[in-house]
Design a protein around this motif. Structure first.
Motif, PDB file in Angstrom:
ATOM      1  N   ILE A 177       0.857  -1.179   0.000  1.00  0.00           N
ATOM      2  CA  ILE A 177       0.000   0.000   0.000  1.00  0.00           C
ATOM      3  C   ILE A 177       0.893   1.228   0.000  1.00  0.00           C
ATOM      4  N   GLY A 178       0.567   2.194  -0.834  1.00  0.00           N
ATOM      5  CA  GLY A 178       1.396   3.372  -0.985  1.00  0.00           C
ATOM      6  C   GLY A 178       2.285   3.256  -2.204  1.00  0.00           C
ATOM      7  N   ASP A 179       2.665   2.031  -2.560  1.00  0.00           N
ATOM      8  CA  ASP A 179       3.467   1.789  -3.755  1.00  0.00           C
ATOM      9  C   ASP A 179       2.592   1.497  -4.961  1.00  0.00           C
ATOM     10  N   SER A 180       1.321   1.217  -4.741  1.00  0.00           N
ATOM     11  CA  SER A 180       0.456   0.743  -5.816  1.00  0.00           C
ATOM     12  C   SER A 180       0.314   1.751  -6.954  1.00  0.00           C
ATOM     13  N   GLU A 181       0.575   3.017  -6.686  1.00  0.00           N
ATOM     14  CA  GLU A 181       0.447   4.018  -7.741  1.00  0.00           C
ATOM     15  C   GLU A 181       1.800   4.467  -8.266  1.00  0.00           C
ATOM     16  N   ARG A 182       2.873   3.794  -7.847  1.00  0.00           N
ATOM     17  CA  ARG A 182       4.204   4.133  -8.332  1.00  0.00           C
ATOM     18  C   ARG A 182       4.277   3.924  -9.824  1.00  0.00           C
ATOM     19  N   TYR A 220       5.103   3.032 -17.022  1.00  0.00           N
ATOM     20  CA  TYR A 220       5.014   1.665 -16.518  1.00  0.00           C
ATOM     21  C   TYR A 220       4.598   1.695 -15.055  1.00  0.00           C
ATOM     22  N   ASP A 221       3.806   0.711 -14.646  1.00  0.00           N
ATOM     23  CA  ASP A 221       3.414   0.602 -13.243  1.00  0.00           C
ATOM     24  C   ASP A 221       4.188  -0.551 -12.589  1.00  0.00           C
ATOM     25  N   LEU A 222       3.892  -0.818 -11.321  1.00  0.00           N
ATOM     26  CA  LEU A 222       4.593  -1.885 -10.598  1.00  0.00           C
ATOM     27  C   LEU A 222       4.379  -3.249 -11.238  1.00  0.00           C
ATOM     28  N   ARG A 223       3.202  -3.472 -11.791  1.00  0.00           N
ATOM     29  CA  ARG A 223       2.933  -4.749 -12.454  1.00  0.00           C
ATOM     30  C   ARG A 223       3.886  -4.938 -13.622  1.00  0.00           C
ATOM     31  N   ASP A 224       4.074  -3.888 -14.439  1.00  0.00           N
ATOM     32  CA  ASP A 224       5.006  -3.975 -15.561  1.00  0.00           C
ATOM     33  C   ASP A 224       6.435  -4.204 -15.059  1.00  0.00           C
ATOM     34  N   ARG A 225       6.808  -3.509 -13.997  1.00  0.00           N
ATOM     35  CA  ARG A 225       8.145  -3.658 -13.437  1.00  0.00           C
ATOM     36  C   ARG A 225       8.361  -5.086 -12.955  1.00  0.00           C
TER      37      ARG A 225
END
Length: 141
Positions: free
Chosen positions: A18-23, A61-66
């Motif tokens: 939580i908090g990283d989800s929009e990175r 890119y979002d965390l999923r892509d990373r």
């Protein structure tokens, strides 16, 4: 150990807290972090392995892509093709919900070990042949 046992490679469970989800990351951010070229990232996007959103001409890119990129690169390191990696990512998505993992069954691992060992034999044979030819040329010179 049965052939249905899986080992997962990829982001840890702490990825996407939580908090990283929009990175978000630019193409340059990911290229630098993972030591790949921009062309590589665009290639993976063209192949449907990554799906950044667009803001004008920029890729975001979002965390999923990373996380997927991390898994793709691990799969490549282990000698899998992009087609095989795509299938494993799809299996991981179905099996684990949101987390992108490289799910490897014991059978897949054994098959890949055999494949890589055969490649090593072929490479060793090619190297021996080339070294022999090099030695013959050096003696003749």
């Amino acid at each position: 150990m049965s052939s249905t046992t899986h080992e997962s490679f990829g982001p840890g469970k702490d990825a996407g807290l939580i908090g990283d989800s929009e990175r978000s990351f630019t193409i340059g951010d990911l290229a630098r972090e993972f030591g790949v070229t921009l062309r590589t990232l665009r290639f993976y996007e063209d192949r449907g392995l990554l799906s950044p959103r667009r803001e004008g001409t920029s890729r975001i890119y979002d965390l999923r892509d990373r996380d997927r990129l991390s898994v793709i690169l691990k799969g490549k390191q282990l000698g899998f093709t992009l087609t095989e990696i795509r299938a494993m990512l799809a299996e991981g998505r179905v099996a684990n919900g949101a987390a992108a993992n490289l799910n490897l069954s014991l059978d897949k691992i054994e098959d890949q070990i055999r494949h890589l060992e055969q490649q090593r034999v072929e490479i060793d044979e090619a190297l021996a042949e080339l070294r022999s030819r090099r030695a013959a040329i050096a003696v003749a010179a």
